[in-house]
Scaffold this motif. Structure first.
Motif, PDB file in Angstrom:
ATOM      1  N   UNK A   1      38.961  56.004 137.615  1.00  0.00           N
ATOM      2  CA  UNK A   1      39.812  56.371 136.766  1.00  0.00           C
ATOM      3  C   UNK A   1      39.883  57.347 135.711  1.00  0.00           C
ATOM      4  N   UNK A   2      38.940  58.143 136.017  1.00  0.00           N
ATOM      5  CA  UNK A   2      38.755  59.527 135.164  1.00  0.00           C
ATOM      6  C   UNK A   2      39.387  60.632 135.743  1.00  0.00           C
ATOM      7  N   UNK A   3      39.842  61.630 134.948  1.00  0.00           N
ATOM      8  CA  UNK A   3      40.509  62.843 135.428  1.00  0.00           C
ATOM      9  C   UNK A   3      39.805  63.830 134.836  1.00  0.00           C
ATOM     10  N   UNK A   4      39.772  64.779 135.664  1.00  0.00           N
ATOM     11  CA  UNK A   4      39.119  66.304 135.412  1.00  0.00           C
ATOM     12  C   UNK A   4      39.901  66.846 134.186  1.00  0.00           C
ATOM     13  N   UNK A   5      39.445  67.348 133.192  1.00  0.00           N
ATOM     14  CA  UNK A   5      40.106  68.193 132.203  1.00  0.00           C
ATOM     15  C   UNK A   5      40.951  67.515 131.237  1.00  0.00           C
ATOM     16  N   UNK A   6      40.884  65.877 131.392  1.00  0.00           N
ATOM     17  CA  UNK A   6      41.900  64.934 130.630  1.00  0.00           C
ATOM     18  C   UNK A   6      41.279  65.250 128.773  1.00  0.00           C
ATOM     19  N   UNK A   7      42.249  65.077 128.301  1.00  0.00           N
ATOM     20  CA  UNK A   7      42.206  65.045 126.790  1.00  0.00           C
ATOM     21  C   UNK A   7      41.727  63.383 126.250  1.00  0.00           C
ATOM     22  N   UNK A   8      40.595  63.328 125.528  1.00  0.00           N
ATOM     23  CA  UNK A   8      40.062  62.156 125.645  1.00  0.00           C
ATOM     24  C   UNK A   8      39.845  61.849 124.241  1.00  0.00           C
ATOM     25  N   UNK A   9      40.339  60.347 123.794  1.00  0.00           N
ATOM     26  CA  UNK A   9      39.838  60.069 122.272  1.00  0.00           C
ATOM     27  C   UNK A   9      39.027  58.838 122.299  1.00  0.00           C
ATOM     28  N   UNK A  10      38.153  58.690 121.457  1.00  0.00           N
ATOM     29  CA  UNK A  10      37.513  57.621 120.982  1.00  0.00           C
ATOM     30  C   UNK A  10      37.471  57.336 119.756  1.00  0.00           C
ATOM     31  N   UNK A  11      38.266  56.086 119.085  1.00  0.00           N
ATOM     32  CA  UNK A  11      38.782  55.733 118.242  1.00  0.00           C
ATOM     33  C   UNK A  11      37.654  55.086 117.293  1.00  0.00           C
ATOM     34  N   UNK A  12      36.528  54.639 117.662  1.00  0.00           N
ATOM     35  CA  UNK A  12      35.331  53.959 117.377  1.00  0.00           C
ATOM     36  C   UNK A  12      34.436  54.784 117.961  1.00  0.00           C
ATOM     37  N   UNK A  13      33.967  55.950 117.357  1.00  0.00           N
ATOM     38  CA  UNK A  13      32.881  56.966 118.358  1.00  0.00           C
ATOM     39  C   UNK A  13      31.484  56.611 118.030  1.00  0.00           C
ATOM     40  N   UNK A  14      31.270  55.828 116.733  1.00  0.00           N
ATOM     41  CA  UNK A  14      29.736  55.747 116.331  1.00  0.00           C
ATOM     42  C   UNK A  14      29.152  56.968 116.360  1.00  0.00           C
ATOM     43  N   UNK A  15      27.967  56.972 117.210  1.00  0.00           N
ATOM     44  CA  UNK A  15      27.097  58.170 117.304  1.00  0.00           C
ATOM     45  C   UNK A  15      27.304  59.022 118.193  1.00  0.00           C
ATOM     46  N   UNK A  16      28.471  58.839 119.132  1.00  0.00           N
ATOM     47  CA  UNK A  16      29.067  59.907 119.993  1.00  0.00           C
ATOM     48  C   UNK A  16      28.477  59.683 121.337  1.00  0.00           C
ATOM     49  N   UNK A  17      27.936  58.564 121.728  1.00  0.00           N
ATOM     50  CA  UNK A  17      27.444  58.267 123.274  1.00  0.00           C
ATOM     51  C   UNK A  17      28.626  58.038 124.146  1.00  0.00           C
ATOM     52  N   UNK A  18      29.747  57.531 123.770  1.00  0.00           N
ATOM     53  CA  UNK A  18      30.742  57.235 124.882  1.00  0.00           C
ATOM     54  C   UNK A  18      31.224  58.882 125.426  1.00  0.00           C
ATOM     55  N   UNK A  19      31.557  59.571 124.372  1.00  0.00           N
ATOM     56  CA  UNK A  19      32.195  60.754 124.611  1.00  0.00           C
ATOM     57  C   UNK A  19      31.083  61.847 125.575  1.00  0.00           C
ATOM     58  N   UNK A  20      29.668  61.806 125.038  1.00  0.00           N
ATOM     59  CA  UNK A  20      28.935  62.715 125.611  1.00  0.00           C
ATOM     60  C   UNK A  20      28.663  61.859 127.132  1.00  0.00           C
ATOM     61  N   UNK A  21      28.559  60.764 127.402  1.00  0.00           N
ATOM     62  CA  UNK A  21      28.504  60.438 128.622  1.00  0.00           C
ATOM     63  C   UNK A  21      29.804  60.595 129.681  1.00  0.00           C
ATOM     64  N   UNK A  22      30.887  60.612 128.852  1.00  0.00           N
ATOM     65  CA  UNK A  22      32.040  60.682 129.517  1.00  0.00           C
ATOM     66  C   UNK A  22      32.238  62.272 130.095  1.00  0.00           C
ATOM     67  N   UNK A  23      31.661  63.099 129.136  1.00  0.00           N
ATOM     68  CA  UNK A  23      31.551  64.596 129.755  1.00  0.00           C
ATOM     69  C   UNK A  23      30.636  64.725 130.697  1.00  0.00           C
ATOM     70  N   UNK A  24      29.362  64.129 130.579  1.00  0.00           N
ATOM     71  CA  UNK A  24      28.429  64.263 131.827  1.00  0.00           C
ATOM     72  C   UNK A  24      28.999  63.687 132.991  1.00  0.00           C
ATOM     73  N   UNK A  25      29.651  62.656 133.032  1.00  0.00           N
ATOM     74  CA  UNK A  25      30.275  62.051 134.419  1.00  0.00           C
ATOM     75  C   UNK A  25      31.094  63.099 135.063  1.00  0.00           C
ATOM     76  N   UNK A  26      32.105  63.634 134.059  1.00  0.00           N
ATOM     77  CA  UNK A  26      33.285  64.497 134.766  1.00  0.00           C
ATOM     78  C   UNK A  26      33.815  65.400 133.374  1.00  0.00           C
TER      79      UNK A  26
END
Length: 505
Positions: A351-376
């Protein structure tokens, strides 16, 4: 002054035992020790004389105080007092005092005494105190002749490996092993265990890059199952290929410092007793090639209880660095475990797309965004959080990764505005807490779903991790603009799920 009072009492030999105990207790920090040294004005005979007192507890406490003071002239006095001490329960206290000194001169005598205790006659009456003495001797030995650190060298050798994984998603990690070409043979060679995977590899570095396993272990070669007394289990381990396995895959020979970890449901008191006895027996049977040093170890020898009452022995090697989540320097109590986040990104990769613009509305310490970038690889990524501390921690974590496409904003998501729409949302939704019950969670999730259309494109994919999935699912039923694509249970016990849904527009 209190110290002067103690000194005068000792000079007058008034209530010596109690006075020494109180003096020892009062030496809480370096300033207190300096105060005592100044009060004695260089004349320590009032203390050193008690090393020959008739009362063993007086000798013991005098030795411990002299150890705390750390004056070099006391070293020889303490060692001689230890050598002549006939009361078993006092001997370990002299050694504890000697930990404050350089005792390399005594190493041959220390080793000799360890062997004497190994070979000596142990009774029910002396077992406890001899074990205490031997443990303190060992601490002195390690402190003054610390084994050199080892470097693992077996990255390209054939190894039997156990990866512990999320029990519900073992196949996800197995797929990555095959895709990386890390298994020696085809899929049939990966054996599914209750909590992980068992396989052979000649590409350990490729295995180490997989982000969805929790721990990497090795079976102890030649010791399938242990049972019986601590002495018998230690003999089995000593006659296995444990030490040779370590020496074959490291740059230096023994000794190796280890700790023993028991995974069993036995009562805590029994568990502690077994760990002590088995650790000591392993040292003895291995000829001190394995040293039990719980505070400074390179190896964890893990024994996992099986249904038959035995133990399956495994190794965890801290000589193999695990740098997968080394970016995570800063956390909060509500932060999701990074291995779980990595698993979620792997589960949802279609369901992930290369080069997508990504938003985390409750980002906490950033883990979701960092792991999203590591995966794709993504385009611009924005993390929003109302908590300023979380944003600062997220920035620090992200700086470690060198990712320059992640931006953080300290703001309430419901007040957030942006000039363009996002392709994806990845987030760890807040759950219940001290100020938020199920009703408040439901209201928050509904507001979240109502706010999202301001920020996402039609067809945008949302990956939402939540410990309150039932609440989220009910909220989604009331918002027909979203379509649920997939749900993944991440932790059955906690009831945490990841939902994948799409905004229809």
């Amino acid at each position: 002054m209190l110290m002067n009072k103690y000194i005068e009492a000792l000079k007058a030999k008034q209530d010596v035992r109690r006075t020494l105990i109180e003096m020892k207790t009062s030496l809480k920090n370096e300033a207190d020790k300096n105060t005592l040294a100044r009060s004695l004005a260089g004349d320590f005979s009032v203390l050193t004389g008690f090393l020959e007192d008739q009362d063993p507890k007086v000798r013991k406490n005098a030795a411990l105080i002299l150890g705390e003071l750390g004056e070099q002239e006391f070293r020889e006095l303490l060692w001689k007092a230890y050598c002549r001490e006939g009361t078993l329960y006092v001997r370990s206290d002299y050694l504890k005092a000697l930990l404050h000194y350089d005792c390399r001169d005594y190493l041959p005598a220390i080793r000799k005494r360890i062997r004497e205790i190994d070979e000596g006659f142990v009774t029910a009456e002396n077992e406890k105190h001899m074990a205490q003495e031997q443990n303190m001797l060992k601490e002195l030995l390690v402190k003054n002749d610390r084994p050199s650190k080892h470097r693992f060298t077996g990255y390209e050798e054939r190894l039997e490996v156990i990866l512990l994984t999320n029990r519900l998603h073992r196949e996800t990690t197995a797929r990555q092993i095959l895709e990386a070409g890390a298994a020696v043979r085809e899929k049939a060679s990966i054996k599914m265990l209750a909590g992980g995977l068992h396989f052979e590899t000649e590409q350990l570095k490729k295995v180490l890059e997989i982000r969805t396993y929790t721990e990497l272990l090795f079976p102890v070669p030649g010791a399938a199952v242990l049972s019986g007394s601590p002495a018998y289990m230690a003999k089995i381990l000593a006659h296995s290929r444990l030490v040779s396995f370590l020496e074959e895959h490291h740059d230096k020979k023994a000794p190796y410092c280890f700790r023993l970890e028991l995974r069993t449901s036995m009562p805590q008191e029994q568990k502690v007793d077994l760990v002590k006895k088995l650790s000591a027996a392993i040292e003895k049977e291995s000829g001190r090639k394995l040293l039990n040093v719980p505070g400074d170890y390179e190896i964890e020898l893990r024994l996992v209880a099986n249904k038959e009452g035995g133990f399956v022995p495994m190794l965890r090697l801290f000589t193999i660095p695990d740098r997968r989540f080394s970016y995570r320097k800063e956390t909060l109590p509500t932060s999701a475990a990074p291995v779980n986040v990595a698993l979620m990104m792997e589960l949802a990769r279609e369901y992930l797309t290369e080069g997508a613009q990504v938003l985390d509305p409750f980002c906490g310490t950033g883990t979701m965004l960092i792991e999203r970038q590591y995966r794709m690889s993504a385009g611009s990524m924005y993390g929003i959080d109302i908590l300023g501390e979380a944003i600062e921690k997220a920035r620090k974590n992200t700086a470690v990764t060198g990712m320059e496409n992640i931006y953080y904003i300290n703001k309430n998501f419901f007040d957030f505005e942006h000039t363009y729409l996002f392709d994806e949302v990845v987030t760890n939704l807040p759950g219940e807490g001290r100020t938020r019950g199920e009703k408040e969670v439901c209201e928050l999730y509904c507001r979240f779903l109502e706010k999202l259309p301001e920020h996402v494109k039609p067809g945008a994919c949302i990956l939402a991790y939540t410990p309150c999935y039932r609440v989220l699912k009910n909220c989604l039923k009331g918002h027909r603009e979203y379509r649920l694509l997939k749900e993944y249970c991440i932790n059955e016990r906690e009831g945490s799920y990841m939902a994948v849904f799409v905004y229809n527009g």
